[in-house]
Design a protein around this motif. Structure first.
Motif, mmCIF file in Angstrom:
data_model
loop_
_atom_site.group_PDB
_atom_site.id
_atom_site.type_symbol
_atom_site.label_atom_id
_atom_site.label_comp_id
_atom_site.label_asym_id
_atom_site.label_seq_id
_atom_site.Cartn_x
_atom_site.Cartn_y
_atom_site.Cartn_z
ATOM 1 N N THR A 4 1.128 -0.952 -0.053
ATOM 2 C CA THR A 4 0.684 -0.202 -0.273
ATOM 3 C C THR A 4 0.776 1.097 0.086
ATOM 4 O OG1 THR A 4 -0.621 -0.210 2.729
ATOM 5 C CG2 THR A 4 -1.783 -1.326 1.199
ATOM 6 N N LEU A 6 1.088 5.406 0.103
ATOM 7 C CA LEU A 6 -0.003 6.597 1.064
ATOM 8 C C LEU A 6 0.213 7.912 -0.468
ATOM 9 C CD1 LEU A 6 -1.980 7.961 2.990
ATOM 10 C CD2 LEU A 6 -0.234 8.762 3.918
ATOM 11 N N GLY A 9 -3.945 11.966 0.634
ATOM 12 C CA GLY A 9 -5.587 11.956 1.124
ATOM 13 C C GLY A 9 -5.730 11.171 0.264
ATOM 14 N N LYS A 10 -5.088 9.805 -0.798
ATOM 15 C CA LYS A 10 -5.983 8.779 -1.022
ATOM 16 C C LYS A 10 -5.291 7.147 -0.365
ATOM 17 C CE LYS A 10 -8.010 8.581 -4.847
ATOM 18 N NZ LYS A 10 -8.056 8.415 -5.914
ATOM 19 N N LEU A 11 -5.328 6.298 -0.274
ATOM 20 C CA LEU A 11 -5.042 5.456 -0.302
ATOM 21 C C LEU A 11 -4.271 4.662 -1.333
ATOM 22 C CD1 LEU A 11 -3.056 4.093 2.037
ATOM 23 C CD2 LEU A 11 -4.608 2.194 2.522
ATOM 24 N N ARG A 13 -4.759 1.102 -2.933
ATOM 25 C CA ARG A 13 -4.665 -0.443 -2.685
ATOM 26 C C ARG A 13 -4.361 -1.051 -3.768
ATOM 27 N NH1 ARG A 13 -8.675 2.587 0.234
ATOM 28 N NH2 ARG A 13 -8.344 2.617 2.302
ATOM 29 N N ILE A 68 -8.077 0.976 7.046
ATOM 30 C CA ILE A 68 -7.287 0.967 6.095
ATOM 31 C C ILE A 68 -7.584 0.526 4.765
ATOM 32 C CG2 ILE A 68 -6.257 2.947 6.732
ATOM 33 C CD1 ILE A 68 -3.737 1.624 6.028
ATOM 34 N N ALA A 100 -10.133 4.659 5.690
ATOM 35 C CA ALA A 100 -10.025 5.807 5.985
ATOM 36 C C ALA A 100 -9.388 5.653 5.091
ATOM 37 C CB ALA A 100 -9.330 6.173 6.860
ATOM 38 N N PRO A 101 -8.023 6.344 4.463
ATOM 39 C CA PRO A 101 -7.751 7.912 4.840
ATOM 40 C C PRO A 101 -8.964 8.700 3.508
ATOM 41 C CG PRO A 101 -6.122 7.492 2.766
ATOM 42 C CD PRO A 101 -6.877 6.212 3.594
ATOM 43 N N GLU A 102 -9.801 7.958 2.914
ATOM 44 C CA GLU A 102 -10.591 8.696 1.997
ATOM 45 C C GLU A 102 -12.153 9.170 2.718
ATOM 46 O OE1 GLU A 102 -8.441 5.816 -0.829
ATOM 47 O OE2 GLU A 102 -9.199 5.372 1.150
ATOM 48 N N PRO A 104 -12.457 9.506 6.243
ATOM 49 C CA PRO A 104 -11.665 9.137 7.511
ATOM 50 C C PRO A 104 -12.261 8.774 9.134
ATOM 51 C CG PRO A 104 -12.184 11.860 6.509
ATOM 52 C CD PRO A 104 -12.506 11.318 5.642
#
Length: 192
Positions: A4, A6, A9-11, A13, A68, A100-102, A104
């Motif tokens: 993953t 970072l 503000g988005k992960l 995946r 997450i 998260a993080p999309e 929170p």
């Protein structure tokens, strides 16, 4: 490789391709739409010997993944819950929540609360037919254990929300003071 990363503000995946076959015991269900049009989802598991003339305890399960990653539909949880339901002879509802993080925190807790209220209505066919809503257990691993703990506290504080019996909780939370084996030297180093 599974990883993953970072990204502001988005992960991102990384999608893993697992061989995934549906069990005859589990199936996805439709939930309610909450704010923003998000469709809550869950998977219901029945033991192979489920009999509608004999209600079974209900286990509400919240998946882990640090808020997450992971999903109630991942092969890991699917396999685990199929085994658990068969061995414990319970009906299980595995709740999916936004990550998260999309989305929170406390979104995961709000989604989990809405799902529990939907379950308590008992309108879904398999829940109504097979589950004893007076014998409900909450469980989760990792972040899911944290959710189960917080949902159990909220159930205790809510007016008009009854299962007819205390809801046991199985949280996995970190405390300030060591307990049990944590007082051993190898665990003390992690407290500093």
């Amino acid at each position: 490789m599974n990883y993953t990363q970072l990204v502001v503000g988005k992960l991102d995946r990384q999608r893993c391709r697992f061989p995934f076959t549906r069990s005859s015991h589990g199936r996805p269900i439709q939930g309610r739409r909450n704010r923003g049009g998000y469709q809550l989802s869950a998977r219901i598991y029945l033991p192979p010997n489920a009999d509608p003339t004999k209600k079974l305890p209900l286990l509400v399960y919240y998946h882990g993944g640090g808020f997450i990653v992971e999903s109630t539909f991942s092969p890991l949880y699917h396999k685990h819950l199929n085994h658990l339901v068969t061995q414990a002879n319970v009906v299980a509802v595995s709740v999916n929540y936004r990550l998260a993080p999309e989305f929170p925190l406390p979104i995961a807790f709000e989604d989990s609360w809405r799902a529990l209220k939907w379950i308590a209505e008992g309108k879904e066919e398999w829940i109504k037919e097979y589950a004893d809503l007076k014998c409900v257990y909450l469980r989760g691993d990792g972040a899911g254990g944290n959710i189960a703990h917080n949902i159990a506290m909220r159930v205790g504080e809510s007016e008009g929300f009854q299962f007819g019996r205390d809801v046991p909780e199985l949280p996995r939370l970190w405390g300030v003071d060591p307990i049990g084996r944590e007082t051993a030297e190898e665990f003390k180093k992690w407290l500093d």
